[in-house]
Design an enzyme around this catalytic site. Sequence first.
Site, short mmCIF file in Angstrom:
data_model
loop_
_atom_site.label_atom_id
_atom_site.label_comp_id
_atom_site.label_asym_id
_atom_site.label_seq_id
_atom_site.Cartn_x
_atom_site.Cartn_y
_atom_site.Cartn_z
N GLU A 178 12.54 -3.84 7.51
CA GLU A 178 12.29 -2.41 7.65
C GLU A 178 13.56 -1.59 7.89
O GLU A 178 13.62 -0.78 8.81
CB GLU A 178 11.25 -2.16 8.76
CG GLU A 178 9.95 -2.88 8.46
CD GLU A 178 8.84 -2.59 9.47
OE1 GLU A 178 9.12 -2.00 10.51
OE2 GLU A 178 7.69 -2.98 9.18
N ASN A 180 12.91 -7.29 3.76
CA ASN A 180 11.47 -7.05 3.76
C ASN A 180 11.20 -5.62 4.22
O ASN A 180 11.87 -5.12 5.14
CB ASN A 180 10.86 -8.06 4.77
CG ASN A 180 9.35 -8.15 4.73
OD1 ASN A 180 8.77 -8.29 3.66
ND2 ASN A 180 8.72 -8.07 5.89
N HIS A 204 1.24 -3.05 3.16
CA HIS A 204 0.20 -2.57 4.08
C HIS A 204 -0.40 -1.33 3.43
O HIS A 204 0.18 -0.25 3.48
CB HIS A 204 0.81 -2.21 5.45
CG HIS A 204 1.33 -3.39 6.19
ND1 HIS A 204 0.51 -4.39 6.67
CD2 HIS A 204 2.59 -3.75 6.55
CE1 HIS A 204 1.24 -5.31 7.30
NE2 HIS A 204 2.51 -4.96 7.23
N GLU A 240 2.87 -9.09 3.55
CA GLU A 240 2.03 -8.71 4.70
C GLU A 240 0.79 -7.93 4.25
O GLU A 240 0.41 -6.92 4.85
CB GLU A 240 2.84 -7.86 5.70
CG GLU A 240 4.11 -8.53 6.16
CD GLU A 240 4.87 -7.76 7.24
OE1 GLU A 240 4.31 -6.81 7.80
OE2 GLU A 240 6.03 -8.12 7.51
N ASP A 274 -2.51 -6.11 3.63
CA ASP A 274 -3.82 -5.73 4.16
C ASP A 274 -4.17 -4.36 3.58
O ASP A 274 -3.30 -3.64 3.09
CB ASP A 274 -3.89 -5.74 5.70
CG ASP A 274 -2.72 -5.08 6.38
OD1 ASP A 274 -2.21 -4.06 5.86
OD2 ASP A 274 -2.29 -5.56 7.44
C1 XIL Z 1 2.79 -6.60 13.81
C2 XIL Z 1 1.96 -7.67 14.47
O1 XIL Z 1 0.94 -8.09 13.58
C3 XIL Z 1 1.35 -7.15 15.75
O2 XIL Z 1 0.66 -8.18 16.43
C4 XIL Z 1 2.44 -6.58 16.65
O3 XIL Z 1 1.85 -6.01 17.78
C5 XIL Z 1 3.24 -5.53 15.90
O4 XIL Z 1 3.76 -6.10 14.72
N1 XIL Z 1 5.43 -4.93 9.76
C6 XIL Z 1 5.96 -6.12 10.14
C7 XIL Z 1 5.21 -6.99 11.08
O5 XIL Z 1 7.01 -6.53 9.62
O6 XIL Z 1 6.07 -7.73 11.92
C8 XIL Z 1 4.25 -6.20 11.93
O7 XIL Z 1 3.46 -7.13 12.70
C9 XIL Z 1 3.39 -5.34 11.06
C10 XIL Z 1 4.22 -4.35 10.29
#
Ligand code: XIL
Length: 556
Positions: free
Chosen positions: A156, A197, A233, A262, A264
């Site tokens: 990020e 990432n 996401h 990641e 969802d």
């Molecule tokens: C999230 C986790 O799933 C949570 O449990 C935690 O509280 C916060 O982080 N981007 C990322 C991940 O790269 O590491 C994050 O994971 C979600 C967003």
Amino acid sequence: MLFRKVLTASTCALVGTLGLLAAATPAQASGSLQDHAAARGKFIGAAVDTNELSDAPYQAAVAEEFGQLTPANAMKWDATEPNPGQFTYTRGDQIVALARQNGQSVRGHTLVWHSQTPNWVQSLDATAMRTAMQNHITNVMNHYEGDLYAWDVVNEALNEDGTLRNSFWLQRLGSSYIADAFRAARAADPDVKLYINDYNTDGIGAKSDGMYSLVRSLISQGVPIDGVGFQTHLAVQYGFPTNMQQNLQRFADLGLDVAITELDVRMQLPADTTKVATQTTYYRNVTNACLAVTRCVGITVWGYSDKYSWIPSAFPGEGSAHLTDANLQRKPAYTAMHDALAGGGGTDTTPPSAPGTPTASGVTATGAGLSWSASTDTGGSGLAGYTVYREQGATDPQLGQSTTGSITLTGLTPSTRYEVYVRARDGAGNLSTPSATVAFTTQSGPAAGPCRVAYSAPSWGGGQGFTASVTITNTGTAAVNGWTLAFTLPAGQQLTPPGWGATWTQGSAGVTATNLSWNATIAPNASVGIGFNGTFTGTNTAPTAFTLNGAACTTA
Ligand code: XIL
């Protein structure tokens, strides 16, 4: 490496299993997500957290459906080095052990991030922060060496407009923290895949354009990077990312792996049939986008069930983002993803139509532009891109690849006639018949040397020291496999070991830089960036003559 062995073994077993199943039942009715993905050369993974480990039914489902695990939190800085130099690997080790038991690979997540990093790191001054970053990377990666498939080295790093995020890393260390992190990571583990990432880079837009130029610049500096992770996401209310497949493809065309890391698809609660239908489409679209891009290695979902979702706390009022509900019942999104993975199974054998005859323009001594009208693909896997070939008898060499109907060819030989054609390829790898050829002759110009060197060495420290950045470009038509760059430093200049990107020596005969294992090969047109710190007396002038493997290079 452990992962490769596991993968090969399970892939072999799988091919056998699928062969039997195929005769008895339709593909859609059988097999886990991972089984079908593996048959398409991909993995399907899930994020897991240590608090979920005691939930036996959940773990059984995760073991069944997924071929890869990512620790959701257990390998982040606040978990692995809560206090300076005090490393704790208990939680991460639990996930590695679980994956090993299940025959799954592991993506490490994450080393350098602005979030979930302890305060003690954030308050360090520049020198101490750089040391802390390198120390953290070295220790954590050494601990997990051989256990992981990939690491998210930097997470990020970008703003929504594509510029670098104004994190404490950027503020204290400047933009070089990214390249430094990757170099430290490669030094710590020569084999694991190194990823950058981010989120909201999934479609083509300002942020992914920023990622694209960042990654290109890292590559041109010779920074060791293997892949780009697209978090993906998504939310039903924000629409599907623009041209996701083309976006993945343009990063793949840089010679990198890409991965959905990641996934969802959340929604504002309560869910309704429209939102669920949109969510289903999004999961299907993401799956198809990855399937259509050869170098998309796999998809990781950020949790398998709404039972353990990070969404409700991160996005109040939203949820229902995962493939199964809180009771582990599969949603339509599961079926969509499953069937997209199962459906192809190599069934698309219809190649795209041939591209239109290319037109050449802007021909120079070493380059030319080409454009052609698009192919269409009806086989189901979608158009993945085009390859340009030179017509040259038995084996026609590739001159370049493009995801659009045009390309700028570079690295051509002056005063030479080229006859070229284009073929389209689809997501299943089917190649179209060739387009008609177009011929052009490059202009006369200086004979292309085998190499070009760009050298810059701004001084610092009140004029006593300098940092030299050296970019070696292969201007020939064959790959360079293994190299030594030699040059003489002007009088009064002294290299301060060790330098980076190469093994450096300075002797009476001058300076040599010999490749490391990860940058031994320089493809035609590709560059490698190396460098060193040095001291000087008098004026800080640059060396003028360079040889690569004994042959003189041009200078830029
Ligand atoms: C999230 C986790 O799933 C949570 O449990 C935690 O509280 C916060 O982080 N981007 C990322 C991940 O790269 O590491 C994050 O994971 C979600 C967003």
